[in-house]
Design a protein around this motif. Structure first.
Motif, PDB file in Angstrom:
ATOM      1  N   PHE A 155      -7.204   2.553  26.076  1.00 29.90           N
ATOM      2  CA  PHE A 155      -6.131   3.960  26.004  1.00 29.90           C
ATOM      3  C   PHE A 155      -6.586   5.448  27.228  1.00 29.90           C
ATOM      4  O   PHE A 155      -6.134   6.647  27.072  1.00 29.90           O
ATOM      5  N   GLY A 156      -7.734   5.694  25.927  1.00 28.63           N
ATOM      6  CA  GLY A 156      -8.866   6.908  26.579  1.00 28.63           C
ATOM      7  C   GLY A 156      -9.314   7.196  25.100  1.00 28.63           C
ATOM      8  O   GLY A 156      -8.588   6.703  24.154  1.00 28.63           O
ATOM      9  N   ARG A 157      -9.767   8.278  24.692  1.00 28.69           N
ATOM     10  CA  ARG A 157     -10.365   8.875  23.328  1.00 28.69           C
ATOM     11  C   ARG A 157      -8.558   9.257  23.066  1.00 28.69           C
ATOM     12  O   ARG A 157      -8.441   9.492  21.653  1.00 28.69           O
ATOM     13  N   LYS A 158      -8.390  10.426  23.576  1.00 25.64           N
ATOM     14  CA  LYS A 158      -7.298  10.763  22.491  1.00 25.64           C
ATOM     15  C   LYS A 158      -5.949  10.217  22.694  1.00 25.64           C
ATOM     16  O   LYS A 158      -5.133  10.501  21.602  1.00 25.64           O
ATOM     17  N   ARG A 159      -5.341   9.531  23.183  1.00 27.47           N
ATOM     18  CA  ARG A 159      -4.323   8.725  22.961  1.00 27.47           C
ATOM     19  C   ARG A 159      -4.724   7.526  22.045  1.00 27.47           C
ATOM     20  O   ARG A 159      -3.796   7.261  21.324  1.00 27.47           O
ATOM     21  N   ALA A 160      -6.184   6.790  21.963  1.00 27.86           N
ATOM     22  CA  ALA A 160      -6.079   6.073  21.078  1.00 27.86           C
ATOM     23  C   ALA A 160      -5.854   7.138  19.811  1.00 27.86           C
ATOM     24  O   ALA A 160      -6.321   6.194  18.616  1.00 27.86           O
ATOM     25  N   ALA A 161      -7.007   8.268  19.516  1.00 28.78           N
ATOM     26  CA  ALA A 161      -6.459   8.392  18.007  1.00 28.78           C
ATOM     27  C   ALA A 161      -5.304   9.158  18.219  1.00 28.78           C
ATOM     28  O   ALA A 161      -4.711   8.523  16.499  1.00 28.78           O
ATOM     29  N   ARG A 162      -4.011   8.947  18.831  1.00 32.17           N
ATOM     30  CA  ARG A 162      -2.544   9.287  18.818  1.00 32.17           C
ATOM     31  C   ARG A 162      -2.238   8.090  17.708  1.00 32.17           C
ATOM     32  O   ARG A 162      -1.479   8.318  17.002  1.00 32.17           O
ATOM     33  N   LEU A 163      -2.664   6.889  18.728  1.00 34.77           N
ATOM     34  CA  LEU A 163      -2.334   5.864  18.312  1.00 34.77           C
ATOM     35  C   LEU A 163      -2.457   5.124  16.722  1.00 34.77           C
ATOM     36  O   LEU A 163      -1.925   4.594  16.264  1.00 34.77           O
ATOM     37  N   GLY A 164      -4.088   5.489  16.884  1.00 33.53           N
ATOM     38  CA  GLY A 164      -4.099   5.695  15.338  1.00 33.53           C
ATOM     39  C   GLY A 164      -3.566   5.962  14.443  1.00 33.53           C
ATOM     40  O   GLY A 164      -3.951   5.610  13.506  1.00 33.53           O
ATOM     41  N   LEU A 165      -3.491   7.401  14.412  1.00 34.11           N
ATOM     42  CA  LEU A 165      -2.496   8.568  13.287  1.00 34.11           C
ATOM     43  C   LEU A 165      -1.738   7.494  13.278  1.00 34.11           C
ATOM     44  O   LEU A 165      -0.984   7.340  12.110  1.00 34.11           O
ATOM     45  N   ALA A 166      -0.966   7.668  14.342  1.00 38.16           N
ATOM     46  CA  ALA A 166       0.656   6.989  14.017  1.00 38.16           C
ATOM     47  C   ALA A 166       0.447   5.643  13.103  1.00 38.16           C
ATOM     48  O   ALA A 166       1.307   5.618  12.152  1.00 38.16           O
ATOM     49  N   LEU A 167      -0.203   4.840  13.528  1.00 41.01           N
ATOM     50  CA  LEU A 167      -0.778   3.584  12.669  1.00 41.01           C
ATOM     51  C   LEU A 167      -0.582   3.975  11.511  1.00 41.01           C
ATOM     52  O   LEU A 167      -0.269   3.432  10.318  1.00 41.01           O
ATOM     53  N   ALA A 168      -1.581   4.637  10.649  1.00 40.92           N
ATOM     54  CA  ALA A 168      -1.903   4.697   9.802  1.00 40.92           C
ATOM     55  C   ALA A 168      -1.063   5.474   9.281  1.00 40.92           C
ATOM     56  O   ALA A 168      -1.011   4.760   8.281  1.00 40.92           O
ATOM     57  N   SER A 169       0.049   6.209   9.534  1.00 39.10           N
ATOM     58  CA  SER A 169       0.928   7.319   9.108  1.00 39.10           C
ATOM     59  C   SER A 169       2.065   6.034   8.606  1.00 39.10           C
ATOM     60  O   SER A 169       3.052   6.151   7.922  1.00 39.10           O
ATOM     61  N   ARG A 170       1.887   5.121   9.793  1.00 47.19           N
ATOM     62  CA  ARG A 170       3.060   4.157   9.319  1.00 47.19           C
ATOM     63  C   ARG A 170       2.674   3.046   7.449  1.00 47.19           C
ATOM     64  O   ARG A 170       3.199   2.940   6.632  1.00 47.19           O
ATOM     65  N   LEU A 171       1.011   2.597   8.016  1.00 47.79           N
ATOM     66  CA  LEU A 171       0.500   2.254   6.428  1.00 47.79           C
ATOM     67  C   LEU A 171       0.688   3.178   5.741  1.00 47.79           C
ATOM     68  O   LEU A 171       0.732   2.503   4.479  1.00 47.79           O
ATOM     69  N   VAL A 172       0.417   4.457   5.520  1.00 50.38           N
ATOM     70  CA  VAL A 172       0.187   5.501   4.682  1.00 50.38           C
ATOM     71  C   VAL A 172       1.431   5.728   4.142  1.00 50.38           C
ATOM     72  O   VAL A 172       1.828   5.977   2.342  1.00 50.38           O
ATOM     73  N   GLY A 173       2.334   6.545   5.094  1.00 46.32           N
ATOM     74  CA  GLY A 173       3.455   7.451   4.774  1.00 46.32           C
ATOM     75  C   GLY A 173       2.884   8.692   5.796  1.00 46.32           C
ATOM     76  O   GLY A 173       1.936   8.604   6.434  1.00 46.32           O
ATOM     77  N   PRO A 174       4.438   8.962   6.373  1.00 42.45           N
ATOM     78  CA  PRO A 174       4.362   9.708   7.110  1.00 42.45           C
ATOM     79  C   PRO A 174       3.482  11.110   6.458  1.00 42.45           C
ATOM     80  O   PRO A 174       3.859  11.381   8.016  1.00 42.45           O
ATOM     81  N   HIS A 175       3.381  12.016   5.790  1.00 40.52           N
ATOM     82  CA  HIS A 175       2.312  13.013   6.034  1.00 40.52           C
ATOM     83  C   HIS A 175       1.175  12.701   5.150  1.00 40.52           C
ATOM     84  O   HIS A 175       0.623  13.825   4.557  1.00 40.52           O
TER      85      HIS A 175
END
Length: 296
Positions: A155-175
């Motif tokens: 994905f490239g580092r920047k897109r991988a970061a966005r995807l990782g944050l999106a996944l973490a937010s779904r697992l932990v919470g939107p905030h």
């Protein structure tokens, strides 16, 4: 935030060193950022505390303008780096404020050199990422050292970061990650070398819990009500194990200092005013004077 370079054995460390007002005797404050961030996350704290005490913020090993170096990255090594910086700046005793990984480094410092640490301010700080059973199971199945390089290539580092944050937010919470913290994380992934990113997360995974009973200084623990429950649970446990700990909860996610700087600064200033012992501001006097055995 102007910066200078401090040369250690195998790395040059980027440091912001802001002086106190003349005659100020408050103990210096060292600020340690979290994983895949830089010293720039402390801009609001530098502005709020300017002149009230000496302020030192560093780019941890492999982050920002600090090179990765030849030594294996670990929480213990980053604590050794921080101690070497205090030595180089001739600061005999300091309060240490750390968020997330920076808090883990601060805990290691307090366990290793308790006479050098006047107090601790720990925000969103796990004591050991993998001491929680479900996290240990997840890491055993999906090793960041294997997953991250693959994600960067795909994905490239920047897109991988966005995807990782999106996944973490779904697992932990939107905030879990606020807007400003999200920007710092994505920028960090884009600017850090893949080798340094992998080494950082390996260090977090491998970190051991400190001996809480050995920490004698006053501690302020700042939790975010939208942070991961596992992080807050470990902070609660740390607070219960240390005799001089106070827990505060903010309406924030995993980087409370960025999510609500004004509220964070109020907690920080109130704690420092209440607990920090006086410290002579003249560097030579600090370095040459013996430690006060009555200090925490």
């Amino acid at each position: 935030m102007t910066s200078e370079t401090v040369d250690l054995d195998d790395i040059s460390v980027a440091v912001c060193d802001s002086p106190a007002h003349p005659g100020c005797r408050n103990v210096p404050l060292m600020l340690l950022h979290g994983a895949v961030q830089t010293r720039t996350i402390w801009q609001d704290q530098f502005e709020a505390l300017a002149g009230t005490r000496r302020l030192v913020a560093v780019d941890l090993r492999g982050h920002g303008e600090t090179m990765l170096g030849s030594r294996r990255m670990s929480v213990e090594q980053m604590a050794a780096d921080a101690l070497a910086i205090l030595d180089a700046l001739q600061i005999r005793q300091a309060a240490i404020c750390g968020v997330s990984l920076g808090g883990m480094v601060a805990l290691e410092l307090a366990e290793r050199t308790p006479d050098r640490i006047a107090s601790l301010i720990l925000a969103n700080t796990p004591t050991s990422l993998t001491s929680t059973r479900w996290l240990r199971s997840l890491v055993d199945r999906v090793d960041p050292q294997d997953l991250l390089p693959f994600a960067f290539r795909l994905f490239g580092r920047k897109r991988a970061a966005r995807l990782g944050l999106a996944l973490a937010s779904r697992l932990v919470g939107p905030h879990w990650v606020g807007t400003t913290a999200r920007r710092h994380f994505i920028d960090g992934f884009a600017r850090m070398s893949p080798k340094a990113i992998v080494a950082t997360y390996r260090a977090i995974v491998e970190a051991r819990p400190v001996d809480a009973a050995s920490i004698r200084c006053p501690i302020l623990l700042i939790e975010g009500n939208a942070d991961a429950t596992s992080v807050n649970a470990q902070m609660d446990e740390l607070g219960a194990q240390t005799p001089h700990a106070r827990i505060e909860t903010m309406p924030a996610g995993h980087v409370a200092s960025l999510d609500d700087p004004a509220a964070f600064n109020r907690l920080l200033l109130r704690f420092l005013d209440r607990h920090d012992p006086p410290c002579v501001r003249t560097a030579a006097a600090i370095w040459s004077s013996p430690a006060d055995p009555g200090r925490p």
